[in-house]
Design an enzyme around this catalytic site. Sequence first.
Site, PDB file in Angstrom:
ATOM      1  N   GLY A  28       0.806  -1.215   0.000  1.00 58.14           N
ATOM      2  CA  GLY A  28       0.000   0.000   0.000  1.00 58.14           C
ATOM      3  C   GLY A  28       0.838   1.264   0.000  1.00 58.14           C
ATOM      4  O   GLY A  28       2.022   1.231  -0.299  1.00 58.14           O
ATOM      5  N   LEU A  30       0.442   3.583  -2.178  1.00 60.57           N
ATOM      6  CA  LEU A  30       0.841   3.370  -3.575  1.00 60.57           C
ATOM      7  C   LEU A  30       1.365   4.634  -4.249  1.00 60.57           C
ATOM      8  O   LEU A  30       0.975   5.742  -3.906  1.00 60.57           O
ATOM      9  CB  LEU A  30      -0.355   2.821  -4.366  1.00 60.57           C
ATOM     10  CG  LEU A  30      -0.952   1.521  -3.835  1.00 60.57           C
ATOM     11  CD1 LEU A  30      -2.112   1.064  -4.716  1.00 60.57           C
ATOM     12  CD2 LEU A  30       0.097   0.417  -3.748  1.00 60.57           C
ATOM     13  N   HIS A  31       2.252   4.409  -5.199  1.00 60.72           N
ATOM     14  CA  HIS A  31       2.814   5.504  -5.993  1.00 60.72           C
ATOM     15  C   HIS A  31       2.985   4.999  -7.425  1.00 60.72           C
ATOM     16  O   HIS A  31       2.609   3.853  -7.746  1.00 60.72           O
ATOM     17  CB  HIS A  31       4.137   5.990  -5.398  1.00 60.72           C
ATOM     18  CG  HIS A  31       5.099   4.877  -5.088  1.00 60.72           C
ATOM     19  ND1 HIS A  31       5.688   4.116  -6.065  1.00 60.72           N
ATOM     20  CD2 HIS A  31       5.548   4.366  -3.905  1.00 60.72           C
ATOM     21  CE1 HIS A  31       6.475   3.215  -5.513  1.00 60.72           C
ATOM     22  NE2 HIS A  31       6.398   3.327  -4.202  1.00 60.72           N
ATOM     23  N   HIS A  34       4.348   1.468  -8.107  1.00 59.06           N
ATOM     24  CA  HIS A  34       3.384   0.365  -8.009  1.00 59.06           C
ATOM     25  C   HIS A  34       2.489   0.335  -9.261  1.00 59.06           C
ATOM     26  O   HIS A  34       2.199  -0.730  -9.803  1.00 59.06           O
ATOM     27  CB  HIS A  34       2.479   0.543  -6.783  1.00 59.06           C
ATOM     28  CG  HIS A  34       3.205   0.496  -5.471  1.00 59.06           C
ATOM     29  ND1 HIS A  34       3.354   1.611  -4.674  1.00 59.06           N
ATOM     30  CD2 HIS A  34       3.818  -0.514  -4.817  1.00 59.06           C
ATOM     31  CE1 HIS A  34       4.016   1.271  -3.577  1.00 59.06           C
ATOM     32  NE2 HIS A  34       4.308  -0.002  -3.638  1.00 59.06           N
ATOM     33  N   GLU A 146      12.276  -4.088  -9.696  1.00 59.32           N
ATOM     34  CA  GLU A 146      13.733  -4.211  -9.545  1.00 59.32           C
ATOM     35  C   GLU A 146      14.245  -3.303  -8.432  1.00 59.32           C
ATOM     36  O   GLU A 146      15.367  -3.451  -7.979  1.00 59.32           O
ATOM     37  CB  GLU A 146      14.428  -3.858 -10.866  1.00 59.32           C
ATOM     38  CG  GLU A 146      14.274  -4.924 -11.905  1.00 59.32           C
ATOM     39  CD  GLU A 146      15.040  -4.623 -13.178  1.00 59.32           C
ATOM     40  OE1 GLU A 146      15.480  -3.466 -13.361  1.00 59.32           O
ATOM     41  OE2 GLU A 146      15.176  -5.552 -13.994  1.00 59.32           O
ATOM     42  N   ASP A 148      13.522  -3.467  -5.480  1.00 62.93           N
ATOM     43  CA  ASP A 148      13.882  -4.391  -4.398  1.00 62.93           C
ATOM     44  C   ASP A 148      14.545  -5.600  -5.049  1.00 62.93           C
ATOM     45  O   ASP A 148      13.957  -6.683  -5.138  1.00 62.93           O
ATOM     46  CB  ASP A 148      12.624  -4.788  -3.622  1.00 62.93           C
ATOM     47  CG  ASP A 148      11.956  -3.574  -3.007  1.00 62.93           C
ATOM     48  OD1 ASP A 148      12.419  -3.128  -1.962  1.00 62.93           O
ATOM     49  OD2 ASP A 148      10.987  -3.043  -3.604  1.00 62.93           O
ATOM     50  N   GLN A 151      15.052  -8.906  -3.154  1.00 64.97           N
ATOM     51  CA  GLN A 151      13.745  -9.551  -2.952  1.00 64.97           C
ATOM     52  C   GLN A 151      13.318 -10.290  -4.220  1.00 64.97           C
ATOM     53  O   GLN A 151      12.833 -11.424  -4.165  1.00 64.97           O
ATOM     54  CB  GLN A 151      12.712  -8.485  -2.588  1.00 64.97           C
ATOM     55  CG  GLN A 151      11.273  -8.943  -2.665  1.00 64.97           C
ATOM     56  CD  GLN A 151      10.311  -7.874  -2.160  1.00 64.97           C
ATOM     57  OE1 GLN A 151      10.199  -7.660  -0.985  1.00 64.97           O
ATOM     58  NE2 GLN A 151       9.627  -7.213  -3.080  1.00 64.97           N
ATOM     59  N   ARG A 185       8.270   4.994   1.513  1.00 62.84           N
ATOM     60  CA  ARG A 185       8.985   5.604   2.643  1.00 62.84           C
ATOM     61  C   ARG A 185       9.385   7.056   2.368  1.00 62.84           C
ATOM     62  O   ARG A 185       9.677   7.789   3.313  1.00 62.84           O
ATOM     63  CB  ARG A 185      10.234   4.793   2.981  1.00 62.84           C
ATOM     64  CG  ARG A 185       9.927   3.448   3.603  1.00 62.84           C
ATOM     65  CD  ARG A 185      11.198   2.756   4.064  1.00 62.84           C
ATOM     66  NE  ARG A 185      10.901   1.666   4.971  1.00 62.84           N
ATOM     67  CZ  ARG A 185      10.618   0.415   4.614  1.00 62.84           C
ATOM     68  NH1 ARG A 185      10.605   0.103   3.329  1.00 62.84           N
ATOM     69  NH2 ARG A 185      10.349  -0.502   5.505  1.00 62.84           N
TER      70      ARG A 185
HETATM   71  P1  AMP Z   1       6.078  -2.406  -1.531  1.00 62.87           P
HETATM   72  O1  AMP Z   1       4.681  -1.881  -1.451  1.00 62.87           O
HETATM   73  O2  AMP Z   1       7.122  -1.401  -1.198  1.00 62.87           O
HETATM   74  O3  AMP Z   1       6.267  -3.724  -0.843  1.00 62.87           O
HETATM   75  O4  AMP Z   1       6.336  -2.710  -3.074  1.00 62.87           O
HETATM   76  C1  AMP Z   1       5.469  -3.533  -3.808  1.00 62.87           C
HETATM   77  C2  AMP Z   1       6.112  -3.824  -5.136  1.00 62.87           C
HETATM   78  O5  AMP Z   1       6.327  -2.599  -5.824  1.00 62.87           O
HETATM   79  C3  AMP Z   1       7.481  -4.506  -5.001  1.00 62.87           C
HETATM   80  O6  AMP Z   1       7.598  -5.490  -6.017  1.00 62.87           O
HETATM   81  C4  AMP Z   1       8.432  -3.367  -5.232  1.00 62.87           C
HETATM   82  O7  AMP Z   1       9.681  -3.785  -5.735  1.00 62.87           O
HETATM   83  C5  AMP Z   1       7.671  -2.543  -6.251  1.00 62.87           C
HETATM   84  N1  AMP Z   1       8.157  -1.159  -6.250  1.00 62.87           N
HETATM   85  C6  AMP Z   1       8.279  -0.336  -5.184  1.00 62.87           C
HETATM   86  N2  AMP Z   1       8.806   0.834  -5.560  1.00 62.87           N
HETATM   87  C7  AMP Z   1       9.036   0.741  -6.894  1.00 62.87           C
HETATM   88  C8  AMP Z   1       9.589   1.624  -7.877  1.00 62.87           C
HETATM   89  N3  AMP Z   1      10.027   2.831  -7.565  1.00 62.87           N
HETATM   90  N4  AMP Z   1       9.651   1.193  -9.149  1.00 62.87           N
HETATM   91  C9  AMP Z   1       9.223  -0.050  -9.494  1.00 62.87           C
HETATM   92  N5  AMP Z   1       8.705  -0.928  -8.619  1.00 62.87           N
HETATM   93  C10 AMP Z   1       8.615  -0.537  -7.342  1.00 62.87           C
END
Ligand code: AMP
Length: 278
Positions: A28, A30-31, A34, A146, A148, A151, A185
């Site tokens: 969540g 979201l940006h 996502h 990518e 992460d 991960q 973050r």
């Molecule tokens: P999170 O909500 O941070 O757990 O991220 C969910 C998914 O979105 C994960 O697969 C992240 O790697 C991906 N994600 C987060 N930030 C970015 C970004 N700036 N660009 C591409 N994918 C992202």
Amino acid sequence: MRIITSVEELKALRLSSKYRLGFVPTMGALHEGHLSLIRCAQRENEKVLCSIFVNPTQFNNPSDLENYPRKLEEDLVMLEGAGCDFVFTPTASDMYPKGLHSVDYHFGELEKVMEGSFRPGHFKGVATIVHRFFDLIQPHKAYFGEKDFQQLQIIKKLVVDKHLAVEVVACPTQREPSGLAMSSRNERLTKEQRMQAQSLYLAMSDVQSSNFIKKPQELQEELFMHFRGMNNVRPEYIEFVDAESLKSIENWEDAEHVRMCMAVFFGEVRLIDNLLLF
Ligand code: AMP
């Protein structure tokens, strides 16, 4: 867009038997990063399901879990706008009916370096929740950023080791015009910290466009000094790794492809980023 709030409802829908289903797991807040995953999933599947769940078992630091941004209403508006078909918003007891414990997966060296060494138990928590989602949702393809990178490698290994019938798709990191990688973050950064955080991408792109005359360790030491010189900034790791195994390299010739990965605290906010150097 259909909002699915319980495991029972999800199971009753049996989505993957009806469509080619793409799955985008998120925590969540979201940006655009996502949403880029959602769009990628839409291009390759008939329907897309996004999950929003702040997974407690992957947080090794209780205050990080507590301070993690939660903005469900805004997230739903963004997903609706992006044309997402299903959102799954389970509770912790839905996902962990037997209590908040991670499965004891083993990922070898992959889970020992970088995030693995500084965030004990993090990847076991990630793998536990992703495996549970895969079992429940049975997606054809699942999309990970990518951003992460470690991960992503862990999930790929999980799928191979456990013989899971899902294709893992990697999506490129989305950045702000300043180069700062988009992250939930980032909204906790002050104005000064946001400026400081731009140096993550600057540092990586400087190395990427350099002629690689300096050895990895020399660059690493210089960059540690550089970040330590900033007000209230603390670098945790700056690594040059084989892009496949994630093992540190000593010389540029040690790997065919090298990725630069870093984790730096800006005040209390810990940011990670990475870039393929060659
Ligand atoms: P999170 O909500 O941070 O757990 O991220 C969910 C998914 O979105 C994960 O697969 C992240 O790697 C991906 N994600 C987060 N930030 C970015 C970004 N700036 N660009 C591409 N994918 C992202």
